[in-house]
Design a protein around this motif. Structure first.
Motif, PDB file in Angstrom:
ATOM      1  N   MET A 138       0.825  -1.211   0.000  1.00  0.00           N
ATOM      2  CA  MET A 138       0.000   0.000   0.000  1.00  0.00           C
ATOM      3  C   MET A 138       0.858   1.260   0.000  1.00  0.00           C
ATOM      4  O   MET A 138       0.540   2.239  -0.682  1.00  0.00           O
ATOM      5  N   PHE A 139       1.928   1.242   0.777  1.00  0.00           N
ATOM      6  CA  PHE A 139       2.789   2.420   0.842  1.00  0.00           C
ATOM      7  C   PHE A 139       3.412   2.688  -0.528  1.00  0.00           C
ATOM      8  O   PHE A 139       3.460   3.833  -0.994  1.00  0.00           O
ATOM      9  N   GLY A 140       3.866   1.622  -1.186  1.00  0.00           N
ATOM     10  CA  GLY A 140       4.481   1.803  -2.494  1.00  0.00           C
ATOM     11  C   GLY A 140       3.510   2.321  -3.535  1.00  0.00           C
ATOM     12  O   GLY A 140       3.795   3.292  -4.251  1.00  0.00           O
ATOM     13  N   SER A 141       2.334   1.698  -3.627  1.00  0.00           N
ATOM     14  CA  SER A 141       1.393   2.069  -4.685  1.00  0.00           C
ATOM     15  C   SER A 141       0.599   3.318  -4.348  1.00  0.00           C
ATOM     16  O   SER A 141       0.317   4.141  -5.226  1.00  0.00           O
ATOM     17  N   THR A 142       0.258   3.498  -3.068  1.00  0.00           N
ATOM     18  CA  THR A 142      -0.625   4.590  -2.677  1.00  0.00           C
ATOM     19  C   THR A 142       0.140   5.850  -2.290  1.00  0.00           C
ATOM     20  O   THR A 142      -0.151   6.941  -2.775  1.00  0.00           O
ATOM     21  N   VAL A 143       1.116   5.711  -1.409  1.00  0.00           N
ATOM     22  CA  VAL A 143       1.840   6.882  -0.910  1.00  0.00           C
ATOM     23  C   VAL A 143       2.888   7.351  -1.911  1.00  0.00           C
ATOM     24  O   VAL A 143       3.008   8.543  -2.198  1.00  0.00           O
ATOM     25  N   LEU A 144       3.644   6.400  -2.468  1.00  0.00           N
ATOM     26  CA  LEU A 144       4.714   6.765  -3.399  1.00  0.00           C
ATOM     27  C   LEU A 144       4.240   6.842  -4.846  1.00  0.00           C
ATOM     28  O   LEU A 144       4.964   7.339  -5.709  1.00  0.00           O
ATOM     29  N   GLY A 145       3.036   6.331  -5.115  1.00  0.00           N
ATOM     30  CA  GLY A 145       2.482   6.426  -6.463  1.00  0.00           C
ATOM     31  C   GLY A 145       3.161   5.531  -7.476  1.00  0.00           C
ATOM     32  O   GLY A 145       3.146   5.812  -8.682  1.00  0.00           O
ATOM     33  N   LEU A 146       3.741   4.412  -7.013  1.00  0.00           N
ATOM     34  CA  LEU A 146       4.411   3.491  -7.928  1.00  0.00           C
ATOM     35  C   LEU A 146       3.379   2.620  -8.643  1.00  0.00           C
ATOM     36  O   LEU A 146       2.242   2.481  -8.193  1.00  0.00           O
ATOM     37  N   LYS A 176       7.344 -13.580   3.792  1.00  0.00           N
ATOM     38  CA  LYS A 176       8.614 -12.892   4.046  1.00  0.00           C
ATOM     39  C   LYS A 176       9.309 -12.560   2.726  1.00  0.00           C
ATOM     40  O   LYS A 176       9.773 -11.437   2.508  1.00  0.00           O
ATOM     41  N   ALA A 177       9.387 -13.554   1.850  1.00  0.00           N
ATOM     42  CA  ALA A 177      10.050 -13.349   0.561  1.00  0.00           C
ATOM     43  C   ALA A 177       9.304 -12.307  -0.270  1.00  0.00           C
ATOM     44  O   ALA A 177       9.922 -11.468  -0.949  1.00  0.00           O
ATOM     45  N   LEU A 178       7.967 -12.339  -0.211  1.00  0.00           N
ATOM     46  CA  LEU A 178       7.167 -11.373  -0.964  1.00  0.00           C
ATOM     47  C   LEU A 178       7.389  -9.961  -0.437  1.00  0.00           C
ATOM     48  O   LEU A 178       7.511  -9.003  -1.217  1.00  0.00           O
ATOM     49  N   THR A 179       7.454  -9.816   0.887  1.00  0.00           N
ATOM     50  CA  THR A 179       7.706  -8.503   1.479  1.00  0.00           C
ATOM     51  C   THR A 179       9.058  -7.959   1.033  1.00  0.00           C
ATOM     52  O   THR A 179       9.189  -6.774   0.686  1.00  0.00           O
ATOM     53  N   GLU A 180      10.067  -8.818   1.025  1.00  0.00           N
ATOM     54  CA  GLU A 180      11.389  -8.385   0.568  1.00  0.00           C
ATOM     55  C   GLU A 180      11.348  -7.970  -0.900  1.00  0.00           C
ATOM     56  O   GLU A 180      11.992  -6.992  -1.297  1.00  0.00           O
ATOM     57  N   ARG A 181      10.576  -8.704  -1.700  1.00  0.00           N
ATOM     58  CA  ARG A 181      10.450  -8.340  -3.110  1.00  0.00           C
ATOM     59  C   ARG A 181       9.766  -6.984  -3.255  1.00  0.00           C
ATOM     60  O   ARG A 181      10.185  -6.148  -4.081  1.00  0.00           O
ATOM     61  N   TYR A 182       8.723  -6.745  -2.459  1.00  0.00           N
ATOM     62  CA  TYR A 182       8.048  -5.444  -2.484  1.00  0.00           C
ATOM     63  C   TYR A 182       9.026  -4.324  -2.120  1.00  0.00           C
ATOM     64  O   TYR A 182       9.026  -3.248  -2.737  1.00  0.00           O
ATOM     65  N   LYS A 183       9.845  -4.556  -1.100  1.00  0.00           N
ATOM     66  CA  LYS A 183      10.811  -3.534  -0.683  1.00  0.00           C
ATOM     67  C   LYS A 183      11.833  -3.267  -1.785  1.00  0.00           C
ATOM     68  O   LYS A 183      12.244  -2.121  -2.006  1.00  0.00           O
ATOM     69  N   GLU A 187      12.532   0.434  -3.651  1.00  0.00           N
ATOM     70  CA  GLU A 187      13.839   1.082  -3.794  1.00  0.00           C
ATOM     71  C   GLU A 187      14.216   1.224  -5.267  1.00  0.00           C
ATOM     72  O   GLU A 187      14.767   2.252  -5.686  1.00  0.00           O
ATOM     73  N   GLN A 188      13.872   0.212  -6.047  1.00  0.00           N
ATOM     74  CA  GLN A 188      14.190   0.233  -7.480  1.00  0.00           C
ATOM     75  C   GLN A 188      13.408   1.326  -8.210  1.00  0.00           C
ATOM     76  O   GLN A 188      13.960   2.064  -9.037  1.00  0.00           O
ATOM     77  N   ASP A 189      12.113   1.459  -7.899  1.00  0.00           N
ATOM     78  CA  ASP A 189      11.251   2.379  -8.650  1.00  0.00           C
ATOM     79  C   ASP A 189      11.236   3.799  -8.091  1.00  0.00           C
ATOM     80  O   ASP A 189      10.947   4.749  -8.825  1.00  0.00           O
TER      81      ASP A 189
END
Length: 450
Positions: A138-146, A176-183, A187-189
């Motif tokens: 949610m933070f990535g898509s909603t707050v950061l607009g990714l 756990k692995a999915l959360t790391e992938r999201y993180k 950072e990448q985007d």
């Protein structure tokens, strides 16, 4: 100095212009003694000041800190504590309901340390990591607009690797692995890592809600619904109630009457082991609300009691969001529910018969727009029919058009004069422009309220 923050115990349903519809109704339910997770509302005045100046108004950060401290004291937990963290949600809420058009962020307060503390505290590491991956997404898509598609592709890949199509089949290690992938995606985007400081998460989420007032989908929705652009949105910060703690938990949406017909009864959707966004997003097929009785009769009976009380208090059909956390019912929202024209006629007449409203009020409960809905096309009941498929109707009328599978195509073809039916796995708020352009919408999963 202008006051910008009010505790739920300080507001009322009459303050929608200041506290927004959601904040005013949360305050009203709190003061009625209905079980609402504690929290506070940042006013629409704060949003308007932010949008005018491009920065949060002076004093707002201090007021938020004061109310967070009071919430920490009430809950006996601290935002950012690594062993027993307070987690909060941040939700929008303008004077007029704009469902799904503005931003929501859940589980704020989790980070790489506190997720381990939550896992140890609850004895349920899967729940802790499920909550954390939701926050990061949610933070990535909603707050950061990714781009949300990147996150959806990541979870689809995780499910494919597991040989499943159901989120619930992902275990702790998968999450756990999915959360790391999201993180990694964040950072990448975005060029910066996911913030570990809960205060930074909270402040960024509040600003994202303010900004979402002028987002494309919110502007389009207001134009369609004739809502003024200068009202601004309130922001509600609330202690989390978790519907994703296991099969004794869940989230749902309920209506005190059938919004399609106006009939009295038990109407709504429920989803076990899910947070509220899962229900309205349609990412899994829901159960009917009546199924909750067999799963958790105590919560079901309590819910029916609160529904009846709210309907009589508001003197109208209510739309309610709720969460059950380990058998404990929490009410997360109520508002006067949208309804079809046929339902509006029936509800107004029934409320008049029940003595809840006057004849003049009954006449005002049916709008000109609802009268126009009675002219919507319907299938000929006497015509020949060949059953091709069956589904769940979620709105009145009938529609014919060319099937299209994304919103951009729906808009392009509709503008060229071709009637279209938008076909999606599930719709999201970003599909609004396609939904407006289409004659009808068909989804492969979800429920009546998604």
């Amino acid at each position: 100095m202008t006051r910008y923050v009010y505790d739920f115990t300080e507001g009322s349903m009459e303050q929608k212009e200041l506290l927004g519809g959601k904040g005013a109704n949360l305050a009203e339910m709190t003061n009625l003694g209905i079980p609402v997770p504690p929290g506070f509302t940042i006013t629409t005045e704060a949003c308007r000041a932010y949008l005018a100046d491009g920065d949060v108004p002076a004093g707002l950060d201090d007021e938020i800190d004061e109310h967070v401290a009071a919430l920490e004291q009430a809950m006996g937990r601290t935002l950012g504590d690594k062993d027993d963290p307070l987690l909060v949600s941040v939700r929008s809420g303008g004077k007029f309901s704009m469902p799904g058009m503005m931003n929501t962020v859940l589980n704020i307060g989790l980070n790489d340390e506190s997720v381990e503390g939550l896992a140890a505290l609850t004895g349920n590491p899967r729940f802790a990591w499920d909550s954390y991956r939701r926050l990061v997404h949610m933070f990535g898509s909603t707050v950061l607009g990714l781009d949300d598609e990147h996150f959806e592709e990541a979870i689809d890949a995780a499910k494919e690797a597991k040989g499943t199509t159901d989120d619930l089949d992902l275990d702790t290690d998968d999450l756990k692995a999915l959360t790391e992938r999201y993180k990694e995606l964040i950072e990448q985007d975005s060029g910066a890592p996911f913030p570990q400081d809960p205060r930074e998460q909270l402040r960024a989420s509040v600003i994202a809600v303010f900004d979402s007032w002028n987002g494309d989908r919110a502007v389009l929705y207001r134009r369609r619904e004739r809502i003024p652009d200068d009202l601004g949105t309130a922001v509600n910060i609330q202690a989390m109630a978790f519907g994703n703690r296991g099969d004794s938990s869940g989230s749902g949406v309920a209506f005190t009457r059938d919004p399609a017909t106006g009939e009295q009864g038990v109407y709504g959707d429920y989803l076990q082991n899910a947070q509220g966004e899962d229900v309205v997003a349609g990412i899994r097929n829901t159960l009917s609300l009546s199924d909750l009785e067999a799963l958790d009769k105590k919560s079901y009976d309590e819910l029916l009691g609160h529904m009846q009380r709210l309907e009589h208090h508001y003197r109208d059909m209510c739309d309610i969001e709720f969460t059950v956390e380990d058998g404990k019912l929490w009410m997360l929202q109520t508002r006067v529910g949208k309804r079809t024209a046929a339902a509006a006629f029936r509800i107004a007449n029934d409320f008049l018969d029940e003595g809840l409203i006057t004849e003049d009020e009954a006449l005002l409960r049916v709008t000109g727009e609802q009268l126009a809905q009675l002219m919507f096309p319907n299938f000929d009941s006497d015509g020949e029919r060949t059953l091709l498929a069956s589904g769940m109707s979620a709105s009145p009328g009938a529609a014919v058009g060319q099937a299209v599978f994304d919103s951009a195509t729906a808009v392009r073809k509709a503008e060229a004069g071709t009637p279209v039916i938008l076909v999606r796995r599930e719709t999201t708020p970003d599909d609004l422009h396609g939904m407006v352009a289409a004659n009808g919408i068909l989804t492969s999963r979800g429920g009546k309220t998604s």
